[in-house]
Design a protein around this motif. Sequence first.
Motif, short mmCIF file in Angstrom:
data_model
loop_
_atom_site.label_atom_id
_atom_site.label_comp_id
_atom_site.label_asym_id
_atom_site.label_seq_id
_atom_site.Cartn_x
_atom_site.Cartn_y
_atom_site.Cartn_z
N SER A 42 0.80 -1.39 -0.14
CA SER A 42 0.05 -0.08 -0.10
C SER A 42 0.70 1.35 0.21
N LEU A 43 2.01 1.21 0.82
CA LEU A 43 2.66 2.56 1.05
C LEU A 43 3.41 2.72 -0.40
N PHE A 44 4.13 1.74 -0.84
CA PHE A 44 4.95 1.66 -2.48
C PHE A 44 4.01 2.30 -3.49
N SER A 45 2.63 1.30 -3.17
CA SER A 45 1.74 1.81 -4.54
C SER A 45 1.41 3.22 -4.41
N PHE A 46 0.96 3.69 -3.14
CA PHE A 46 0.50 5.12 -3.13
C PHE A 46 1.48 6.15 -3.49
N CYS A 47 2.90 5.85 -3.04
CA CYS A 47 3.87 6.77 -3.49
C CYS A 47 4.20 6.84 -4.89
N PHE A 48 3.87 5.77 -5.49
CA PHE A 48 4.32 5.70 -6.90
C PHE A 48 3.14 5.56 -7.80
N LEU A 49 2.12 5.85 -7.50
CA LEU A 49 0.85 5.62 -8.50
C LEU A 49 0.76 6.65 -9.57
N ASP A 50 1.52 7.93 -9.34
CA ASP A 50 1.48 8.81 -10.62
C ASP A 50 2.51 8.53 -11.66
N ILE A 51 3.22 7.47 -11.49
CA ILE A 51 4.18 6.97 -12.48
C ILE A 51 3.13 6.56 -13.77
N PHE A 52 2.16 5.99 -13.45
CA PHE A 52 1.36 5.56 -14.47
C PHE A 52 0.56 6.69 -15.32
N PHE A 53 0.42 7.87 -14.68
CA PHE A 53 -0.10 8.74 -15.32
C PHE A 53 0.75 9.85 -16.05
N ARG A 54 1.77 9.97 -15.05
CA ARG A 54 2.92 11.09 -15.65
C ARG A 54 4.23 10.46 -15.83
N LYS A 55 4.59 10.28 -16.89
CA LYS A 55 5.86 9.62 -17.25
C LYS A 55 7.17 10.63 -17.47
N ASP A 56 6.63 11.88 -17.79
CA ASP A 56 7.82 12.86 -18.02
C ASP A 56 8.01 13.34 -16.77
N ARG A 57 9.20 13.00 -15.95
CA ARG A 57 9.00 13.38 -14.67
C ARG A 57 10.53 14.53 -14.72
N ASP A 58 10.26 15.75 -14.14
CA ASP A 58 11.45 16.61 -13.83
C ASP A 58 12.37 16.29 -12.75
N ILE A 59 13.28 16.75 -12.70
CA ILE A 59 14.29 16.42 -11.62
C ILE A 59 13.84 16.60 -10.06
N ASN A 60 12.86 17.66 -9.95
CA ASN A 60 12.42 17.88 -8.59
C ASN A 60 11.44 16.67 -8.19
N THR A 61 10.61 16.02 -9.04
CA THR A 61 9.64 15.00 -8.81
C THR A 61 10.63 13.54 -8.65
N ILE A 62 11.63 13.47 -9.84
CA ILE A 62 12.46 12.36 -9.59
C ILE A 62 13.12 12.25 -8.26
N CYS A 63 13.86 13.52 -7.71
CA CYS A 63 14.38 13.56 -6.26
C CYS A 63 13.30 12.93 -5.29
N LEU A 64 12.17 13.41 -5.38
CA LEU A 64 10.95 13.10 -4.31
C LEU A 64 10.82 11.47 -4.45
N ASP A 65 10.90 11.03 -5.65
CA ASP A 65 10.61 9.50 -5.96
C ASP A 65 11.79 8.84 -5.05
N TYR A 66 12.92 9.31 -5.23
CA TYR A 66 13.99 8.52 -4.64
C TYR A 66 13.90 8.72 -3.12
N GLY A 67 13.57 9.93 -2.74
CA GLY A 67 13.42 10.05 -1.16
C GLY A 67 12.62 9.03 -0.68
N CYS A 68 11.50 8.74 -1.33
CA CYS A 68 10.37 7.76 -0.85
C CYS A 68 10.89 6.47 -1.05
N LEU A 69 11.82 6.09 -2.02
CA LEU A 69 12.47 4.76 -2.21
C LEU A 69 13.41 4.40 -0.81
#
Length: 420
Positions: free
Chosen positions: A286-313
């Motif tokens: 649930s935690l992983f899915s909630f954090c990365f659900l937006d990947i399915f709808f937003r594939k063009d990720r800027d540097i700030n979003t990518i950094c937040l992704d890695y923070g979640c990882l």
Amino acid sequence: MRIHKFQLNLISLLFVFFAIAIAINLICSVSLKHTSGDFDVYYITWQNYLSRAPIYIAHSGIEEFKYSPLFALIFSPLAMVNKVSALYIWSILNIISLYLIFYLFYKLSLFSFTRVKDFLVFFCLFALTVRYIFANIKIGQVNFLLCLLMVLTMYFEIRKKDFWAAFFLALSVMIKFFPLLFLIYFILRRRFKIVGFTILLVGIFLILPGIFSGFSLNLRYIQEWFNLLKYTPAHMLYSVKNYSLLSFFSWFFIARHEPYSIFEYTMITKGITPVVYHFWAVTCFSLFSFCFLDIFFRKDRDINTICLDYGCLFVCGLLFNPFSYLNALVFLIVPYFFILRSLFYTKLNRNWIIVIGALILLCFISTISYSKIYFKDVQSFYRFLEYRSLMWTMILVYFILCLLKLPSWAAFRNRKGSSA
């Protein structure tokens, strides 16, 4: 113009003095008094590896070497010097690894040594993580090096250098397995080259030590390593100093119902029940899915979003890992850095800043409250430990990262709606 240059030089000097002061204090905290379960195990293992003796020896889940033969091979030269010298060399390597993490942030233009805001980020980051940093250095753990390898993976992935991203990810897997979460993230982002290279390199890194030890002995080491990893005494998960989700559910469903004090968890003979694994698996998913659900709808990720992704990882890696003790929380350096950077540099409205600032303050209070001095007696402190405040701190960090992803996600949806 001269005044501006003087200000820049002054800020740079502040960084230098602060970094030197931290390094000196870390070196002064190095001692063999606290290394029995960590560096001491490494040192004995390196000696055994050089003499081709067994290195994977079961010891009731504690004081065991649980890393790959490649880890033993790479650092075995430290066993050629006396133990004290090896400990100081190891500690210096850890401190260098810590500072290299910030150098990589600088290379990604996420950090500068000439801005006041960046010094405030650095200062606040140290305040939030100082306890974990010193805990890691005191016991001689490997977490700084592992954190650096994971940041190198992030660095090369952002730079579109797939092989090198895979190379450092495969190296990190030779130390611990939770970096494999990165592979799931790369699959979701369709970075299949990195996934393929990682699998190939893991195979190579498993075989590589055979050149030194001989391939038959190396194969035996690998078998013994996996056997040791499979056998983990249940009582290791009952410890109140373990802040993972699996440990929390083990305590909630089993340990707290047993007639023992919190530090008598080794006496609990009851094993982990299926309900514990069920709740753990569902929560992790649930935690992983909630954090990365937006990947399915937003594939063009800027540097700030990518950094937040890695923070979640990084946070998910800590929460999902079955063993997350105080020293392991140094991995929070990365998500905290991205949170503080967003707070200082991202255009957020005032209410958003107040909410996130208050949550960061809660994280700080939760961290410093983990001490006997704040309680009237030892028993009160022990009761406090049962509630695992540092696990809730990690969950707060996760929640902050998700909050920071919401504005960019909303802005993306608004752009999509206006373009339609």
